[in-house]
Design an enzyme around this catalytic site. Structure first.
Site, short mmCIF file in Angstrom:
data_model
loop_
_atom_site.label_atom_id
_atom_site.label_comp_id
_atom_site.label_asym_id
_atom_site.label_seq_id
_atom_site.Cartn_x
_atom_site.Cartn_y
_atom_site.Cartn_z
N GLY A 1 0.86 -1.20 0.00
CA GLY A 1 0.00 0.00 0.00
C GLY A 1 0.89 1.24 0.00
N GLY A 2 1.90 1.19 -0.84
CA GLY A 2 2.97 2.20 -0.81
C GLY A 2 2.65 3.51 -1.51
CG ASP B 1 -1.36 1.72 -3.71
OD1 ASP B 1 -2.57 1.77 -4.04
OD2 ASP B 1 -0.92 2.31 -2.71
CG ASP C 1 -7.08 -6.07 -2.78
OD1 ASP C 1 -6.80 -5.96 -1.57
OD2 ASP C 1 -8.21 -5.84 -3.24
CG PHE C 2 -3.35 -3.93 1.37
CD1 PHE C 2 -4.62 -4.01 1.89
CD2 PHE C 2 -2.73 -2.69 1.25
CE1 PHE C 2 -5.29 -2.85 2.26
CE2 PHE C 2 -3.40 -1.52 1.61
CZ PHE C 2 -4.69 -1.60 2.11
NE ARG D 1 5.22 6.88 4.99
CZ ARG D 1 5.33 8.19 5.09
NH1 ARG D 1 5.76 8.74 6.20
NH2 ARG D 1 5.00 8.97 4.09
CG HIS E 1 -3.71 5.32 9.71
ND1 HIS E 1 -3.30 6.63 9.87
CD2 HIS E 1 -3.72 5.12 8.36
CE1 HIS E 1 -3.08 7.18 8.70
NE2 HIS E 1 -3.33 6.29 7.77
C1 LIG Z 1 -2.78 6.45 3.42
S1 LIG Z 1 -2.13 5.87 1.95
C2 LIG Z 1 -0.44 5.55 2.39
C3 LIG Z 1 0.47 5.50 1.19
C4 LIG Z 1 1.95 5.20 1.50
N1 LIG Z 1 2.10 4.00 2.29
C5 LIG Z 1 2.64 6.36 2.18
O1 LIG Z 1 2.89 6.29 3.39
O2 LIG Z 1 2.93 7.37 1.49
C6 LIG Z 1 -2.81 4.25 1.82
C7 LIG Z 1 -2.51 3.57 0.50
O3 LIG Z 1 -3.10 2.26 0.50
C8 LIG Z 1 -3.59 2.00 -0.79
N2 LIG Z 1 -4.62 0.96 -0.69
C9 LIG Z 1 -5.86 1.07 -0.15
N3 LIG Z 1 -6.51 -0.10 -0.21
C10 LIG Z 1 -5.66 -0.98 -0.81
C11 LIG Z 1 -5.77 -2.36 -1.13
N4 LIG Z 1 -6.87 -3.05 -0.85
N5 LIG Z 1 -4.71 -2.95 -1.71
C12 LIG Z 1 -3.57 -2.25 -1.98
N6 LIG Z 1 -3.42 -0.93 -1.71
C13 LIG Z 1 -4.46 -0.31 -1.12
C14 LIG Z 1 -4.13 3.34 -1.25
O4 LIG Z 1 -4.25 3.40 -2.67
C15 LIG Z 1 -3.07 4.29 -0.70
O5 LIG Z 1 -2.05 4.53 -1.63
#
Ligand SMILES: C[S@@+](CC[C@H](N)C(=O)[O-])C[C@H]1O[C@@H](n2cnc3c(N)ncnc32)[C@H](O)[C@@H]1O
Length: 396
Positions: free
Chosen positions: A234-235, A260, A282-283, A298, A302
């Site tokens: 989810g980067g 992501d 998809d995580f 990161r 939350h």
């Molecule tokens: C709050 S952001 C944090 C991004 C990054 N980790 C950072 O610290 O800059 C959460 C990220 O999770 C991704 N995300 C949300 N649901 C997801 C899923 N089911 N699978 C993969 N990524 C996902 C979003 O697209 C977003 O980029």
């Protein structure tokens, strides 16, 4: 409350002056000074002035919105100045009306009127330019209408429903109940674009280096380069991997993987970082990269209450070997709050409430990780702001 400041306010004011004399140019020192100023103000409030202070955003924000949406911040040159007539014709607004919207933001040090009707930027106004921080401001304005409806949400939804990812306040307020926060967000490409760009900025204000010492893994990673060095789960746009490679001077010959959604990595503005492999995933699905040195998350957990967080973590746990680490970059909520405590972590907690998640205390983190078979090896706290942390965990 007496109008004469009590001792605590005087002590705070004296400390503020001392801090200012002590050179506040380092960003952390500067942030501390502003926080002290905030504390001083809250100690001085007597009643009505508290109400008026907290209502002040309603006075300033509509004007800021006009100025930003009409391109006024971009129309004033970074160096030099602009007359009101030039500005008005550039942004296609009536000069008298534009003057009225400028006057109120001038009271906040946003722009400077260097001569009657002639404006120049200050650092406090230049930050609203598109090439500086406008995307962060837009991130707030696209979400504001939904935040504003939360009290109505609370009248119509139970606490259990608030934990249901398809009934979160954000989706509900948009009329998109049934979608998770991220589905609702990605459903509107303009909002999604504003969100991801703003997020890149907000994440940049939260440190990545200065807690877990990534460079200390050099020998281990070089000895087993077939294992990925870092998988950023989810980067987003890859902020963290960039910072880690900066700290380490590269990737020690091992893979750096950015995961992501496909549309985030390869959408309208694809992420391209030299040395980083994009891997849409998809995580909630199985983790395709096995036995990495580090699985990094990161500001991901939350976004989710414990049940969903456990699913995300279990997918990683299943891919880990005994020498893999999970690193979680998140805030850890302070155990108590008083006037002057930094409100940001608590604002983020409310923000997470909107999205179907929460900020956690140290105990809540230990419980969550324990549930999925992980143990906390160390909590690395940022020395200047111990709320900002990296939790290091491994298989129990
Ligand atoms: C709050 S952001 C944090 C991004 C990054 N980790 C950072 O610290 O800059 C959460 C990220 O999770 C991704 N995300 C949300 N649901 C997801 C899923 N089911 N699978 C993969 N990524 C996902 C979003 O697209 C977003 O980029």
């Amino acid at each position: 409350m007496a109008l004469v400041p009590d001792t605590s306010a005087l002590v705070e004011a004296e400390q503020l002056v001392a801090d200012l004399r002590d050179n506040g140019s380092a960003p952390a020192q500067h942030a501390k000074i502003l926080q002290r100023l905030d504390k001083l103000r809250s100690l001085l409030h007597t009643g009505l002035d508290s109400l008026l202070f907290h209502a002040r955003p309603f006075q300033i924000l509509p004007a800021l919105n006009v100025l930003i949406e009409h391109g006024v911040f971009d129309a004033v040159p970074v160096h030099g100045d602009a007359s009101i007539d030039d500005l008005a014709s550039k942004v296609k607004l009536d000069a008298a009306i534009l003057t009225r919207f400028l006057r109120i933001v001038l009271t906040q040090g946003i722009f400077k009127e260097k001569a009657p009707g002639v404006y120049e930027h200050t650092p406090a106004s230049a930050i609203f330019r598109t090439d500086q921080g406008a995307s962060l401001y837009r991130l707030c304005t696209v979400q504001f209408p939904q935040w504003w409806r939360v009290s109505e949400y609370l009248q119509t939804h139970s606490a259990e429903e608030a934990q249901d990812a398809t009934k979160v306040p954000y989706s509900w307020a948009l009329g998109k109940e049934g979608m998770t926060y991220y589905e609702a967000l990605e459903d509107d490409s303009t909002v999604a674009d504003a969100w991801h760009k703003g997020m890149t900025m907000i994440q940049a204000t939260q440190p990545i280096s200065g807690m877990f010492p990534f460079h200390t893994l050099k020998a281990v990673v070089e000895a087993e380069p077939q294992r990925a060095f870092v998988v950023d789960v989810g980067g987003g746009r890859g902020n963290a991997l960039v910072a880690i490679m900066q700290e380490c001077g590269g990737n020690y010959g091992a893979k750096m993987v950015l995961q992501d959604f496909e549309q985030v990595l390869e959408g309208t503005d694809p992420v391209r970082i030299p040395g980083v492999e994009n891997m849409p995933n998809d995580f909630f699905d199985p983790q395709p990269v096995k036995d990495a040195h580090i699985y990094y998350l990161r500001n991901v957990l939350h976004n989710h209450y414990d049940k969903r967080s456990q699913v995300i973590l279990r997918q990683i746990v299943d891919a880990m070997s005994p020498t893999s680490r999970v690193l979680i970059g998140e805030m850890i909520l302070p155990s108590s709050t008083t006037a002057g405590t930094d409100p940001f972590p608590f604002f983020m907690d409310i923000n997470m409430f909107m999205e179907g998640g929460l900020e956690r205390s140290e105990q809540q983190w230990a419980e969550l990780l324990g549930e999925v078979g992980l143990k906390i090896d160390k909590i690395w706290r940022l020395p200047d702001n111990p709320v900002q942390s990296t939790i290091e965990a491994s298989l129990r």
